[in-house]
Each structure stands twice: as C-alpha cells, then as structure tokens.
Design a protein around this motif. Sequence first.
Motif, short mmCIF file in Angstrom:
data_model
loop_
_atom_site.label_atom_id
_atom_site.label_comp_id
_atom_site.label_asym_id
_atom_site.label_seq_id
_atom_site.Cartn_x
_atom_site.Cartn_y
_atom_site.Cartn_z
N GLN A 3 0.83 -1.19 0.00
CA GLN A 3 0.00 0.00 0.00
C GLN A 3 0.86 1.24 0.00
OE1 GLN A 3 -2.80 -0.11 3.26
NE2 GLN A 3 -4.17 -1.48 2.16
N LEU A 4 0.40 2.26 -0.72
CA LEU A 4 1.05 3.55 -0.76
C LEU A 4 0.04 4.61 -0.35
CD1 LEU A 4 2.31 1.68 -3.18
CD2 LEU A 4 3.44 3.80 -3.82
N ASP A 5 0.49 5.60 0.39
CA ASP A 5 -0.41 6.63 0.90
C ASP A 5 0.28 7.98 0.88
OD1 ASP A 5 -2.21 7.18 4.03
OD2 ASP A 5 -2.66 7.81 1.98
N GLU A 6 -0.23 8.89 0.05
CA GLU A 6 0.36 10.23 -0.06
C GLU A 6 -0.18 11.16 1.01
OE1 GLU A 6 -0.46 8.62 -4.29
OE2 GLU A 6 -1.55 8.81 -2.40
N SER A 7 0.62 12.14 1.36
CA SER A 7 0.20 13.19 2.28
C SER A 7 0.99 14.46 1.98
CB SER A 7 0.39 12.77 3.74
OG SER A 7 1.76 12.54 4.02
N VAL A 12 -1.61 26.42 -1.72
CA VAL A 12 -0.43 27.27 -1.59
C VAL A 12 -0.48 28.38 -2.63
CG1 VAL A 12 2.10 27.34 -1.58
CG2 VAL A 12 0.92 25.31 -0.75
N GLN A 13 0.02 29.54 -2.27
CA GLN A 13 0.11 30.65 -3.21
C GLN A 13 1.27 30.43 -4.18
OE1 GLN A 13 -2.65 33.83 -1.99
NE2 GLN A 13 -0.63 34.64 -2.40
N ALA A 14 1.11 30.98 -5.37
CA ALA A 14 2.18 30.89 -6.36
C ALA A 14 3.49 31.41 -5.78
CB ALA A 14 1.80 31.68 -7.61
N GLY A 15 4.57 30.69 -6.06
CA GLY A 15 5.87 31.03 -5.52
C GLY A 15 6.20 30.32 -4.23
N GLY A 16 5.22 29.68 -3.63
CA GLY A 16 5.43 28.98 -2.38
C GLY A 16 5.99 27.60 -2.56
N SER A 17 6.09 26.87 -1.45
CA SER A 17 6.67 25.54 -1.44
C SER A 17 5.76 24.55 -0.73
CB SER A 17 8.03 25.55 -0.73
OG SER A 17 8.97 26.37 -1.40
N LEU A 18 5.94 23.30 -1.07
CA LEU A 18 5.17 22.23 -0.47
C LEU A 18 6.00 20.96 -0.54
CD1 LEU A 18 2.23 22.22 0.66
CD2 LEU A 18 1.51 21.32 -1.55
N ARG A 19 5.90 20.14 0.48
CA ARG A 19 6.57 18.85 0.46
C ARG A 19 5.56 17.73 0.58
NH1 ARG A 19 10.92 16.19 4.69
NH2 ARG A 19 9.01 16.09 5.95
N LEU A 20 5.55 16.86 -0.40
CA LEU A 20 4.69 15.69 -0.38
C LEU A 20 5.45 14.49 0.16
CD1 LEU A 20 2.99 15.98 -3.89
CD2 LEU A 20 2.33 17.07 -1.72
N SER A 21 4.74 13.62 0.85
CA SER A 21 5.32 12.39 1.36
C SER A 21 4.47 11.21 0.90
CB SER A 21 5.37 12.40 2.89
OG SER A 21 6.18 13.45 3.38
N CYS A 22 5.11 10.09 0.75
CA CYS A 22 4.40 8.87 0.38
C CYS A 22 4.93 7.73 1.24
CB CYS A 22 4.60 8.56 -1.10
SG CYS A 22 3.90 6.98 -1.63
N GLY A 23 4.09 7.19 2.08
CA GLY A 23 4.45 6.07 2.92
C GLY A 23 4.18 4.76 2.20
N VAL A 79 9.01 8.07 0.39
CA VAL A 79 9.54 8.86 -0.71
C VAL A 79 8.93 10.25 -0.62
CG1 VAL A 79 7.79 8.07 -2.35
CG2 VAL A 79 9.98 8.96 -3.19
N TYR A 80 9.71 11.27 -0.98
CA TYR A 80 9.29 12.66 -0.85
C TYR A 80 9.36 13.38 -2.18
CZ TYR A 80 10.54 11.60 4.01
OH TYR A 80 10.66 11.02 5.25
N LEU A 81 8.57 14.42 -2.29
CA LEU A 81 8.68 15.34 -3.40
C LEU A 81 8.65 16.75 -2.84
CD1 LEU A 81 8.84 15.57 -6.53
CD2 LEU A 81 6.36 15.94 -6.49
N GLN A 82 9.80 17.40 -2.86
CA GLN A 82 9.90 18.79 -2.43
C GLN A 82 9.61 19.67 -3.63
OE1 GLN A 82 10.61 20.21 0.71
NE2 GLN A 82 10.00 22.08 -0.37
#
Length: 119
Positions: A3-7, A12-23, A79-82
């Motif tokens: 199983q994979l689960d994203e979070s 977010v406003q344009a120009g901002g940042s976000l980090r996604l995670s997947c367990g 696994v992450y996506l910055q």
Amino acid sequence: QVQLDESGGGLVQAGGSLRLSCGFSGGTFSRYDMGWFRQAPGKEREFVARISRSGDNTLYADSAKGRFTISRDNGKNTVYLQMNSLKPEDTAIYYCAARPRKSGPYDLWGPGTQVTISS
C-alpha cells in the motif's frame, strides 16, 4: 498487500513551497523504483519525477527540473517530493507510484493528494 499513501497536499500561493510524502507498507521498499505523477482536471496523467531503489539516480520531467526534488528514506519507507517556486499550472492531484522491476510498469499506486496553487 503493498500500500502507498500520499500526504502533504494543500493550498499554496504561487511562488510557495510544499513537500509531499508517500508512505510505503506491505513490502520491501528498497526493491522498488518510486515515482511521482500528477493529473490536472481534464488532462492526462503525467510523469513528474522518479528515483531509483538506492536513491542514487533521479529523473525529472522538464516542468519539474530546477524546482522539484525527489528523495527517499529507505529506513522510513518513505519517498518525498519537495516542490518549490510553485506555479498555478502545478495544480493537480499528485500520485505516488512504485515499480517492482526496472523498465517495468508502475503497477502500484496511492490514492493521491490534492495540490492547489493560487495565482
């Protein structure tokens, strides 16, 4: 049973940042290449980034190069996506995927997490 689960998605406003995670659970994480894909409303799903089993090799879509960074922690089965310098066109549902064999299909998918970038 894998199983994979994203979070980590959100607004977010344009120009901002976000980090996604997947367990990852139910299997041996280090056996899998991991990828991130996204799908915007009315559009086809597209590849974003990929990382090899060991984390030594990465591949990015042109739209992600220089802004996104994929990484993994095999000790945490994650696994992450910055994502930096976000743009409205990054708005999509982001999916984590795994492929058990190199050059094979991504046949394991998470349910997705919504990323919305406002202008």
